[in-house]
Design an enzyme around this catalytic site. Structure first.
Site, short mmCIF file in Angstrom:
data_model
loop_
_atom_site.label_atom_id
_atom_site.label_comp_id
_atom_site.label_asym_id
_atom_site.label_seq_id
_atom_site.Cartn_x
_atom_site.Cartn_y
_atom_site.Cartn_z
N HIS A 46 9.76 6.41 -0.81
CA HIS A 46 9.05 7.08 0.28
C HIS A 46 9.88 8.22 0.90
CE1 HIS A 46 5.48 4.54 0.36
NE2 HIS A 46 6.30 3.57 0.01
N ASP A 67 10.34 11.10 -1.09
CA ASP A 67 9.96 12.37 -1.76
C ASP A 67 9.06 13.24 -0.88
OD1 ASP A 67 7.72 10.71 -2.18
OD2 ASP A 67 7.49 11.22 -4.30
N LEU A 93 4.32 1.56 -12.15
CA LEU A 93 5.15 2.27 -13.13
C LEU A 93 4.59 3.67 -13.42
CD1 LEU A 93 5.88 -0.68 -15.61
CD2 LEU A 93 7.15 0.04 -13.59
N SER A 94 3.72 4.12 -12.54
CA SER A 94 3.20 5.48 -12.59
C SER A 94 2.41 5.82 -13.84
CB SER A 94 4.33 6.50 -12.44
OG SER A 94 4.69 6.55 -11.12
N GLU A 108 -3.53 14.84 -8.50
CA GLU A 108 -3.62 13.53 -7.83
C GLU A 108 -3.95 13.71 -6.34
OE1 GLU A 108 -1.76 10.38 -9.28
OE2 GLU A 108 -2.10 9.15 -7.50
N ASP A 134 6.95 11.15 -9.18
CA ASP A 134 6.47 10.55 -10.43
C ASP A 134 6.18 11.61 -11.50
OD1 ASP A 134 6.60 8.34 -8.84
OD2 ASP A 134 4.43 8.12 -8.60
N TYR A 185 -0.62 4.22 2.06
CA TYR A 185 0.31 5.28 1.63
C TYR A 185 0.04 6.55 2.45
CZ TYR A 185 2.96 8.33 -1.47
OH TYR A 185 3.87 9.22 -1.98
#
Ligand code: GLA
Length: 394
Positions: free
Chosen positions: A37, A39, A126-127, A161, A173, A223
């Site tokens: 958290h 980035d 795991l993206s 995204e 990611d 998020y």
């Protein structure tokens, strides 16, 4: 030569449907060693690409239709480049977002055929979504010689995204998907977007992921909420200290000073982020000295902050981290990624993996009434084109 099952399947299905040779691209999942958290707060992260990956087989068409086949969903969609709409099915949006962002950025290309699939577990943190986005952006850039730089591909995938899928994720990611390298962690400065490789190849040490198999429906709304809370913290800090533009610029002292104005929740969010950035710096220094014990302690501290200050853990994750903490063969463990489920990441002596895994699985099942999974993972290359004679770039 390593030829994975997923790669073979994707390639074969492509040939069966379209009857020609595709361009083949491998797009990996990721782990994050430390720096959670941070980035989107323009701080530091320390992720790595892993051996689990999504494979793309693509070829150009002469019309403007994109025919996309998802092997894992056993589903196909046909879309027209200039008429993209969000799909109610969910899975196509990660790809449509990329096509949309490429078009918005002014790149023009014809339609294409695409088959994709892989072995990154979905919802395990795991993206897999970044692997789909960045993998398609990379594939189309190569297929149509669009001349897009790697860092631009990262930004396009992230925007896909943010805008099409609607999760306001940071850049980690997609970045590590493209820039990851074998046996190296990637220390990313999420403000300057510069990176540095930190070698990670210790004899007899394994990176073990314990998958709670909990995929929390709150993950994306919570998020986005954390992002808002951090932004609120920044605006409070900035009202007193004009030079603070992100939590990256704040110190623990300034955050403490503004505690009353912030209130409890915002204070805890800001404190965690400032401390987590510091842990990335200390963690890199420890790794460069080969000091896994110190690094492991930082992982446990990170987990404690994610649990009690950032409030993104869950019972299953806490349970597994506490279990790891009671084993001396384990250097460190913590929850990984956005939170509310997914995996813990553990650094441990290779010799202890099997026994610990069996103990953990039994204890987990009897506590939670459902199974967990374990993956022993390795650090692999970032997204790249596969050739027939490729000798294990992964
Ligand atoms: C998700 C996001 C990343 C990052 C992590 C938390 O994986 O996609 O950008 O914010 O959560 O560190």
């Amino acid at each position: 030569m390593i030829v994975t099952k997923s790669r073979e399947t994707v390639e074969q299905i492509f040939r069966d449907i379209f009857g020609c040779d595709p361009l083949l691209v491998r797009s990996p999942g990721r782990v994050n060693m430390i720096g959670e958290h941070t980035d989107y707060n323009l701080g530091f992260v320390l992720p790595a690409a892993i051996e689990k990956a999504i494979y793309f087989a693509v070829s150009p068409r002469t019309d403007d239709t994109c025919r996309i086949v998802s092997v894992d969903m056993n589903d196909t969609i046909d879309v027209t480049i200039r008429q993209l709409h969000k799909s109610p099915k969910g899975w196509p949006n990660y790809l449509l977002g990329v096509i949309d962002q490429l078009s918005c950025a002014g790149y023009s290309f014809p339609g294409f055929n695409c088959v994709f699939g892989g072995d990154i577990p979905i919802g395990a943190g795991l993206s897999s979504s970044a692997a789909v986005e960045a993998g398609l952006a990379f594939s189309l850039n190569h297929l149509f010689s669009l001349g897009i730089s790697h860092i631009e591909l990262v930004k396009i995938a992230q925007k896909a995204e943010n805008e099409f899928v609607g999760v306001k994720c940071g850049i980690m990611d997609q970045y590590v998907n493209i820039f990851g390298a074998r046996d190296r962690l990637l220390k990313i400065d999420c403000r300057s977007l510069e990176y540095e490789y930190i070698p990670f190849a210790f004899d007899n040490v394994s990176i073990v992921l314990l998958d709670t198999c909990v995929s929390h429906s709150l993950a994306s709304s919570e998020y986005n909420q954390r992002r808002k809370e951090c932004a609120e913290g920044v605006s409070i800090l900035r009202s007193e200290y004009g030079a603070i533009h992100s939590l990256r610029d704040a110190t623990l002292d300034t955050v403490r000073e503004m505690r009353t104005r912030m209130g409890d929740v915002i204070f805890r969010r800001c404190k965690f982020v400032v401390e987590e950035n510091d842990r990335v710096a200390r963690g890199c220094a420890a790794l460069q000295e080969g000091d896994l014990r110190t690094f492991g302690q930082l992982m446990y501290q990170a987990h404690e902050g994610l649990r009690s200050e950032y409030d993104v853990s869950c019972r299953e994750l806490d349970y597994l981290v506490a279990l790891s903490g009671s084993h001396s063969d384990i250097y460190g463990a913590r929850m990984m990624g956005g939170g509310f489920g997914g995996c813990t990441i553990n650094l441990m002596d290779t010799g202890a993996v099997e026994r610990f895994g069996a103990t953990a699985m039994e204890a987990f099942t009897s506590t939670f009434g459902h199974e967990m999974k374990m993956y022993v993972t390795t650090i692999s290359a970032g997204t790249h084109v596969l050739t027939n004679d490729e000798h294990a770039a992964i």
